[in-house]
Design an enzyme around this catalytic site. Structure first.
Site, PDB file in Angstrom:
ATOM      1  N   ASP A   3       0.828  -1.199   0.000  1.00  0.00           N
ATOM      2  CA  ASP A   3       0.000   0.000   0.000  1.00  0.00           C
ATOM      3  C   ASP A   3       0.863   1.250   0.000  1.00  0.00           C
ATOM      4  OD1 ASP A   3      -2.263  -1.510   0.065  1.00  0.00           O
ATOM      5  OD2 ASP A   3      -2.648  -1.258   2.198  1.00  0.00           O
ATOM      6  N   LYS A  37      -3.601   3.377  -3.029  1.00  0.00           N
ATOM      7  CA  LYS A  37      -4.939   3.891  -3.284  1.00  0.00           C
ATOM      8  C   LYS A  37      -5.066   5.276  -2.669  1.00  0.00           C
ATOM      9  CE  LYS A  37      -7.207  -0.615  -3.450  1.00  0.00           C
ATOM     10  NZ  LYS A  37      -8.277  -1.471  -2.888  1.00  0.00           N
ATOM     11  N   MET A  43     -10.368   6.788   7.711  1.00  0.00           N
ATOM     12  CA  MET A  43     -10.657   7.357   6.385  1.00  0.00           C
ATOM     13  C   MET A  43     -11.783   8.400   6.455  1.00  0.00           C
ATOM     14  SD  MET A  43     -10.484   3.744   4.283  1.00  0.00           S
ATOM     15  CE  MET A  43     -11.504   2.908   5.519  1.00  0.00           C
TER      16      MET A  43
END
Length: 260
Positions: A40, A62, A174
């Site tokens: 990641d 991402k 998030m």
């Protein structure tokens, strides 16, 4: 690179919250033995330095509205590498099974007959609490802790009643981009606007930052401080605990212990 003609294996490895010396010993060993690492974007350079120079390194970072590969494509990639004989480490920030989509990647490997193991990591929530001396549970303040994803579909339709409030801690992953909607949602579901909140950015890393305010001011705080990902939002009475905001800079100056 020479790899075996037999099927390899996939290891879903939690990289922890950021500091290299918060990796588990098993995670560090597997990184040192990997022939391919799919990682990641939030994995630190210090952790990636443990990967052998000969290993393939593939970023599947991402970002909001910009993904290098879709989740299905990541699953296909893990299977392809394992079928080519690689020892594949799928390296994820935090823990693979806490908003890491580890379950989907296990399913992809299992469907293809690829052996897969999961190596847990210290979650981002645990790391953030520890780094700021902010307990997620406390006999005087919270006996329940809940984790939610702030960047998810159908936020307005979800029922968050009971996730936060007296005796509870809510940890939001998030949640930066949707912080205003999240605060509105929590208030609409019954939380008072003066509920304490804390925002912890880059927890456990040398440049971590801590900010505190009230729920009604959550999005304003994030904007004023210029908070960027990775960051967690903690809602509840425990947000008042731990180090003072000014002391976090002193903690951040401590050098991490190397893994040998």
């Amino acid at each position: 690179m020479m790899v075996s003609n037999t099927t390899g294996r996939v290891f879903l490895v939690g990289a922890g919250p950021g500091a290299v010396d918060l990796l588990t010993l098993r995670a560090a060993r597997l990184l040192g033995e990997a022939t391919a690492v799919v990682h990641d974007g939030l994995v630190s350079d210090a952790i990636m330095a443990l990967v052998p120079a000969s290993a393939l390194r593939i970023s599947v970072a991402k970002r909001r509205a910009r993904h290098t590969l879709s989740q299905a494509a990541i699953g296909d990639l893990l299977v392809e590498l394992a079928l080519a004989g690689h020892a594949v480490v799928r390296l994820k920030g935090g823990d693979p099974f806490i908003f890491g989509r580890g379950g989907e990647e296990v399913d992809a490997c299992a469907a293809a007959g690829v052996p897969v193991e999961v190596v847990p990591g210290i979650s981002s929530a645990q790391g953030a609490g520890a780094a700021t001396l902010m307990p997620l549970t406390h006999r005087d303040h919270a006996s329940i802790v809940s984790f939610v994803a702030g960047e998810c579909r159908g936020l307005a339709a979800q029922n968050w009643v009971g996730l936060a409030g007296p005796g509870r801690t809510l940890v939001i992953y998030m949640g930066l981009a949707g912080s205003e909607a999240i605060a509105d949602k929590l208030i609409a579901d019954g939380l008072t606007p003066d509920t304490p909140v804390a925002v912890i950015e880059r927890a456990t890393r040398h440049d971590q930052r801590l900010f505190r305010s009230l729920l009604a001011d959550l999005s304003g705080l994030i904007a004023r401080a210029g908070v960027t990902s990775p960051a967690l939002i903690i809602v509840g009475a425990v947000a008042r605990l731990g180090v003072a905001d000014s002391e976090i800079l002193t903690l951040a100056e401590a050098a991490p212990c190397p893994i040998s």
